[in-house]
Structures are given as C-alpha cells and as structure tokens.
Design a protein around this motif. Structure first.
Motif, PDB file in Angstrom:
ATOM      1  N   ALA A   1      -7.242  41.991 -29.424  1.00  0.00           N
ATOM      2  CA  ALA A   1      -7.043  43.457 -29.206  1.00  0.00           C
ATOM      3  C   ALA A   1      -6.128  43.559 -28.115  1.00  0.00           C
ATOM      4  O   ALA A   1      -5.881  42.859 -27.247  1.00  0.00           O
ATOM      5  CB  ALA A   1      -8.401  44.154 -28.728  1.00  0.00           C
ATOM      6  N   GLY A   2      -5.239  44.637 -28.068  1.00  0.00           N
ATOM      7  CA  GLY A   2      -4.146  45.064 -26.947  1.00  0.00           C
ATOM      8  C   GLY A   2      -4.576  45.786 -25.886  1.00  0.00           C
ATOM      9  O   GLY A   2      -5.875  46.600 -26.284  1.00  0.00           O
ATOM     10  N   ALA A   3      -3.884  45.881 -24.825  1.00  0.00           N
ATOM     11  CA  ALA A   3      -3.955  46.705 -23.771  1.00  0.00           C
ATOM     12  C   ALA A   3      -2.635  47.716 -23.800  1.00  0.00           C
ATOM     13  O   ALA A   3      -1.689  46.961 -23.211  1.00  0.00           O
ATOM     14  CB  ALA A   3      -4.660  46.185 -22.657  1.00  0.00           C
ATOM     15  N   ALA A   4      -2.603  48.852 -23.785  1.00  0.00           N
ATOM     16  CA  ALA A   4      -1.462  49.480 -23.465  1.00  0.00           C
ATOM     17  C   ALA A   4      -0.343  49.263 -24.067  1.00  0.00           C
ATOM     18  O   ALA A   4       0.746  48.989 -23.970  1.00  0.00           O
ATOM     19  CB  ALA A   4      -1.058  49.662 -21.742  1.00  0.00           C
ATOM     20  N   ASN A   5      -0.582  49.100 -25.508  1.00  0.00           N
ATOM     21  CA  ASN A   5       0.306  48.530 -26.497  1.00  0.00           C
ATOM     22  C   ASN A   5       0.949  47.229 -26.443  1.00  0.00           C
ATOM     23  O   ASN A   5       2.029  46.938 -26.776  1.00  0.00           O
ATOM     24  CB  ASN A   5       1.343  49.775 -26.854  1.00  0.00           C
ATOM     25  N   VAL A   6       0.222  46.344 -25.515  1.00  0.00           N
ATOM     26  CA  VAL A   6       0.783  44.999 -25.520  1.00  0.00           C
ATOM     27  C   VAL A   6      -0.502  44.167 -26.292  1.00  0.00           C
ATOM     28  O   VAL A   6      -1.664  44.126 -25.968  1.00  0.00           O
ATOM     29  CB  VAL A   6       0.883  44.471 -24.043  1.00  0.00           C
ATOM     30  N   PHE A   7       0.167  43.044 -27.088  1.00  0.00           N
ATOM     31  CA  PHE A   7      -0.716  42.364 -27.994  1.00  0.00           C
ATOM     32  C   PHE A   7      -0.531  40.953 -27.544  1.00  0.00           C
ATOM     33  O   PHE A   7       0.746  40.809 -27.868  1.00  0.00           O
ATOM     34  CB  PHE A   7      -0.519  42.644 -29.399  1.00  0.00           C
ATOM     35  N   ASP A   8      -1.344  40.198 -26.993  1.00  0.00           N
ATOM     36  CA  ASP A   8      -1.027  38.687 -26.859  1.00  0.00           C
ATOM     37  C   ASP A   8      -1.312  38.052 -28.079  1.00  0.00           C
ATOM     38  O   ASP A   8      -2.401  38.321 -28.672  1.00  0.00           O
ATOM     39  CB  ASP A   8      -1.720  38.252 -25.500  1.00  0.00           C
ATOM     40  N   PHE A   9      -0.706  36.728 -28.046  1.00  0.00           N
ATOM     41  CA  PHE A   9      -1.118  35.945 -29.251  1.00  0.00           C
ATOM     42  C   PHE A   9      -2.338  35.240 -28.872  1.00  0.00           C
ATOM     43  O   PHE A   9      -2.858  34.852 -27.673  1.00  0.00           O
ATOM     44  CB  PHE A   9      -0.168  34.955 -29.127  1.00  0.00           C
ATOM     45  N   ALA A  10      -3.267  34.966 -29.859  1.00  0.00           N
ATOM     46  CA  ALA A  10      -4.401  34.033 -29.732  1.00  0.00           C
ATOM     47  C   ALA A  10      -4.436  32.889 -30.779  1.00  0.00           C
ATOM     48  O   ALA A  10      -3.634  33.103 -31.781  1.00  0.00           O
ATOM     49  CB  ALA A  10      -5.917  35.078 -30.019  1.00  0.00           C
ATOM     50  N   GLU A  11      -5.029  31.961 -30.546  1.00  0.00           N
ATOM     51  CA  GLU A  11      -4.829  30.728 -31.528  1.00  0.00           C
ATOM     52  C   GLU A  11      -5.234  31.156 -32.934  1.00  0.00           C
ATOM     53  O   GLU A  11      -4.592  30.740 -33.776  1.00  0.00           O
ATOM     54  CB  GLU A  11      -5.684  29.533 -30.822  1.00  0.00           C
ATOM     55  N   ASN A  12      -6.502  31.478 -32.862  1.00  0.00           N
ATOM     56  CA  ASN A  12      -7.260  31.791 -34.135  1.00  0.00           C
ATOM     57  C   ASN A  12      -7.697  33.415 -34.333  1.00  0.00           C
ATOM     58  O   ASN A  12      -8.462  33.707 -33.397  1.00  0.00           O
ATOM     59  CB  ASN A  12      -8.224  31.191 -34.697  1.00  0.00           C
TER      60      ASN A  12
ATOM     61  N   ARG B   1       3.824  52.525 -39.448  1.00  0.00           N
ATOM     62  CA  ARG B   1       3.623  53.689 -38.625  1.00  0.00           C
ATOM     63  C   ARG B   1       2.727  53.304 -37.401  1.00  0.00           C
ATOM     64  O   ARG B   1       2.151  52.253 -37.454  1.00  0.00           O
ATOM     65  CB  ARG B   1       2.887  54.819 -39.481  1.00  0.00           C
ATOM     66  N   SER B   2       2.914  54.175 -36.216  1.00  0.00           N
ATOM     67  CA  SER B   2       2.169  53.775 -35.026  1.00  0.00           C
ATOM     68  C   SER B   2       0.552  53.512 -35.275  1.00  0.00           C
ATOM     69  O   SER B   2       0.015  52.538 -34.764  1.00  0.00           O
ATOM     70  CB  SER B   2       2.457  54.805 -33.920  1.00  0.00           C
ATOM     71  N   ASP B   3      -0.051  54.428 -36.220  1.00  0.00           N
ATOM     72  CA  ASP B   3      -1.549  54.316 -36.412  1.00  0.00           C
ATOM     73  C   ASP B   3      -1.823  52.951 -36.895  1.00  0.00           C
ATOM     74  O   ASP B   3      -2.738  52.143 -36.780  1.00  0.00           O
ATOM     75  CB  ASP B   3      -2.066  55.409 -37.039  1.00  0.00           C
ATOM     76  N   ASP B   4      -0.991  52.562 -38.098  1.00  0.00           N
ATOM     77  CA  ASP B   4      -1.247  51.448 -38.527  1.00  0.00           C
ATOM     78  C   ASP B   4      -1.171  50.093 -37.924  1.00  0.00           C
ATOM     79  O   ASP B   4      -1.704  49.182 -38.156  1.00  0.00           O
ATOM     80  CB  ASP B   4      -0.161  51.383 -40.075  1.00  0.00           C
ATOM     81  N   MET B   5      -0.140  50.272 -36.939  1.00  0.00           N
ATOM     82  CA  MET B   5       0.269  49.031 -36.126  1.00  0.00           C
ATOM     83  C   MET B   5      -1.004  48.964 -34.905  1.00  0.00           C
ATOM     84  O   MET B   5      -1.407  47.650 -34.671  1.00  0.00           O
ATOM     85  CB  MET B   5       1.481  49.154 -35.565  1.00  0.00           C
ATOM     86  N   THR B   6      -1.493  49.961 -34.752  1.00  0.00           N
ATOM     87  CA  THR B   6      -2.469  49.900 -33.521  1.00  0.00           C
ATOM     88  C   THR B   6      -3.876  49.238 -34.401  1.00  0.00           C
ATOM     89  O   THR B   6      -4.624  48.661 -33.724  1.00  0.00           O
ATOM     90  CB  THR B   6      -2.885  51.299 -33.163  1.00  0.00           C
ATOM     91  N   ALA B   7      -4.034  49.501 -35.643  1.00  0.00           N
ATOM     92  CA  ALA B   7      -5.182  49.152 -36.450  1.00  0.00           C
ATOM     93  C   ALA B   7      -4.929  47.751 -36.968  1.00  0.00           C
ATOM     94  O   ALA B   7      -5.589  46.662 -36.766  1.00  0.00           O
ATOM     95  CB  ALA B   7      -5.445  49.884 -37.593  1.00  0.00           C
TER      96      ALA B   7
END
Length: 184
Positions: free
Chosen positions: A36-47, A21-27
């Motif tokens: 953390a993402g911005a405008a529903n874009v989430f970048d990879f982080a190493e750890n 669900r969209s709320d679960d994905m946001t969390a």
C-alpha cells in the motif's frame, strides 16, 4: 495395475489492457508495486499481495484466484494520447460459476490520463519525446506446482524496470546518440 491418463497442470494467465485513471491506479498500484502507498508514493515489495479477479464471459463467470502482476506497462504517445496500462497477469488457479458482482456502483466518471506534454532532461539538456513507455517486470517464477495441478506459489525473481522514450531525429536530439556511445 490400472492404466489411465492424468490431467496436466493448469496455468492461468492473461493480459488486461485499460486506460489509466487515478481511481484505477489507486486500486491497482498496491498489487503492482507490492504494498500500500502513502500520499501517492508506492514502494517496491519483494512479493506483492495476491488479488482475485472476476471475469464475465458470455455464459459463465470465472474467478482467477491469487493473481499477481508479472509485467505492468504504462505507455502513451502523441499518436495514442490516452495513457494505457497493460498488465500481464498470472494466477494460481480458477473457479467457474461464481456470482459476478454488480459493477454499477464501481463505474467511474473520472477521465483517463492524457499525453499532452512531456519533457526529459538528460545531461542538463531538455528534450521533447514523442512518447514513452514504462515497464515493470517482476519475472515471476511460474513453475511452482509442487505435485499439484494448480500453482502453489508465484514468487518474484529479479525485478526489471525499463523506460523507453521516443525522440524525433533532428539535430537537436543528435547528442542523445553520443550519450549512448559514451555510456553517460
């Protein structure tokens, strides 16, 4: 000199499967992707950031401390139309007897994502897959105990991203096998 036995290491791991669900994905996406993402874009982080997970089990409650997602897999198909998220989680340790939080305020009425239509363009040709699976594997290093019973760290290694598409076998899709042979 005294003889005795020593308890072994404690490895906490498990799977969590849930409808998306969209709320679960946001969390959850900040913990899967790493930041953390911005405008529903989430970048990879190493750890990625650690999260705590509470689990209620009949007579006791457990808090799995410092969890990280090892593998996250989203999948759905025409036969299983609800988009599912499967998480393979690893934790540093756990405690028992924690007070389980009230979940009444966090229950969602948002409906899960459904598989209705999917098209995929490969080499300029549009195909209609039966289903798909997207998997992100962080290949967590799970042997960091540093002379303790509980893990001291869960660092990421080489990250693997895999996309699987299921196509029907008709003359319209026969060109896909040629792409695999030529390496396009």
């Amino acid at each position: 000199m005294t003889e005795g036995t020593t308890d072994g290491v404690i490895t906490c791991s498990g799977n969590l499967v849930m409808p998306c669900r969209s709320d679960d994905m946001t969390a959850l996406l900040p913990y899967i992707m790493g930041q953390a993402g911005a405008a529903n874009v989430f970048d990879f982080a190493e750890n990625p950031t650690y999260m705590d997970l509470d689990h209620y089990h009949v007579v006791d409650t457990y808090r799995f401390a410092s969890c990280r997602t090892d593998v996250a897999t989203w999948s759905c198909s025409g036969a299983n139309t609800q988009l599912q998220l499967a998480l393979a989680l690893e934790a540093k340790g756990y405690t028992t007897g924690v007070t389980f939080p009230s979940i009444a305020a966090s229950l969602s009425a948002i409906r899960p994502f459904m598989f209705h239509q999917l098209v995929c363009t490969i080499g300029g040709t549009v195909y209609k897959p039966f289903g798909f699976s997207l998997s992100i594997n962080r290949n967590l290093l799970k042997d960091r105990f540093q002379n303790t019973q509980n893990r001291t760290d869960l660092p990421s290694q080489k990250r693997d991203v895999q996309v699987i598409l299921d196509f029907p076998w008709t003359t319209d899709e026969s060109a896909i096998t040629d792409l695999a042979v030529t390496g396009a």
